[in-house]
Scaffold this motif. Sequence first.
Motif, PDB file in Angstrom:
ATOM      1  N   GLU A   1       8.886  50.827  78.099  1.00 46.58           N
ATOM      2  CA  GLU A   1      10.289  51.037  77.727  1.00 46.58           C
ATOM      3  C   GLU A   1      11.200  50.763  78.917  1.00 46.58           C
ATOM      4  O   GLU A   1      12.288  50.184  78.760  1.00 46.58           O
TER       5      GLU A   1
ATOM      6  N   MET B   1       0.730  64.203  81.540  1.00 49.62           N
ATOM      7  CA  MET B   1       1.130  63.061  80.719  1.00 49.62           C
ATOM      8  C   MET B   1      -0.082  62.163  80.457  1.00 49.62           C
ATOM      9  O   MET B   1      -0.790  61.806  81.398  1.00 49.62           O
ATOM     10  N   SER B   2      -0.327  61.813  79.195  1.00 49.54           N
ATOM     11  CA  SER B   2      -1.482  60.978  78.852  1.00 49.54           C
ATOM     12  C   SER B   2      -1.271  59.550  79.332  1.00 49.54           C
ATOM     13  O   SER B   2      -0.140  59.129  79.618  1.00 49.54           O
TER      14      SER B   2
ATOM     15  N   ARG C   1      -1.547  56.858  77.551  1.00 49.74           N
ATOM     16  CA  ARG C   1      -0.749  56.153  76.548  1.00 49.74           C
ATOM     17  C   ARG C   1       0.737  56.448  76.706  1.00 49.74           C
ATOM     18  O   ARG C   1       1.581  55.546  76.651  1.00 49.74           O
ATOM     19  N   THR C   2       1.053  57.721  76.911  1.00 55.15           N
ATOM     20  CA  THR C   2       2.457  58.116  77.079  1.00 55.15           C
ATOM     21  C   THR C   2       3.053  57.479  78.330  1.00 55.15           C
ATOM     22  O   THR C   2       4.200  57.018  78.315  1.00 55.15           O
ATOM     23  N   HIS C   3       2.275  57.443  79.395  1.00 53.90           N
ATOM     24  CA  HIS C   3       2.734  56.855  80.653  1.00 53.90           C
ATOM     25  C   HIS C   3       2.978  55.360  80.475  1.00 53.90           C
ATOM     26  O   HIS C   3       3.983  54.810  80.955  1.00 53.90           O
TER      27      HIS C   3
ATOM     28  N   ASP D   1       3.637  53.766  77.620  1.00 50.37           N
ATOM     29  CA  ASP D   1       4.802  53.593  76.740  1.00 50.37           C
ATOM     30  C   ASP D   1       6.108  53.765  77.521  1.00 50.37           C
ATOM     31  O   ASP D   1       7.075  53.030  77.313  1.00 50.37           O
ATOM     32  N   LYS D   2       6.115  54.730  78.420  1.00 49.36           N
ATOM     33  CA  LYS D   2       7.311  54.988  79.243  1.00 49.36           C
ATOM     34  C   LYS D   2       7.601  53.786  80.144  1.00 49.36           C
ATOM     35  O   LYS D   2       8.758  53.364  80.281  1.00 49.36           O
TER      36      LYS D   2
END
Length: 219
Positions: free
Chosen positions: A12, A1-2, A4-6, A8-9
């Motif tokens: 959220e 997981m990048s 950025r993705t981490h 964003d998660k």
Amino acid sequence: MSVRTHLDKDLERLKELLIEMVNLSKTAVEKSVQSLAHQNTELAKQIIEEDQKINELEEQINNLIIQLIAQQQPVASDLRAIIAGLKISNDVERIGDLAVNIAKSILHIGDGPLIKPIVDIPRMAEMSIEMLNNVIKAYIERDIELAIQTAKDDDKVDALYGKIVKELLELMPTKPESINQITQLSFICRHFERIADHTTNMSEHIIYMVKGKNIDLNA
């Protein structure tokens, strides 16, 4: 997981926790109105007991924010969203506390006859609840105009608060035996007025989150 993705998660998840916390506080305020209208002391006790859930959510949010800042080192709009989330959770926790204070005043009043029909206080409470509904919508949709309009509605709550307290104070000389009840009803009015104030603060935090500007909507 990048990275950025981490991030964003986690952002959220922060949003989800805040929405859950606001909904719990709003429910507590709604129950406080029902409890007052029906002099339901059991419901008042329930409000006090359930406040722990709101406090636990605030702690979860605080821990998540500490983790986010330490591990992700967010900047710009991400950092603003985190800071706004921290401030909003603090205001929401205070709203939960104010619902508890209302419940405690209801317990002090008990189930004896009221000095006058309770009409305007529930009206003021409903206005405060509507502000809460709008501010959470503004947060979810990042709607600055709705946030500003929500803050403006605080003036209506303040005006009704002044009217009710004036009427209650005028009853004191003629109803000396009901001083305790009049005092508790005045406290309840003040708590609903403060709920609207904290909602206005939340509107300010939303504007900061979206625009990066600190604006005083209480002015």
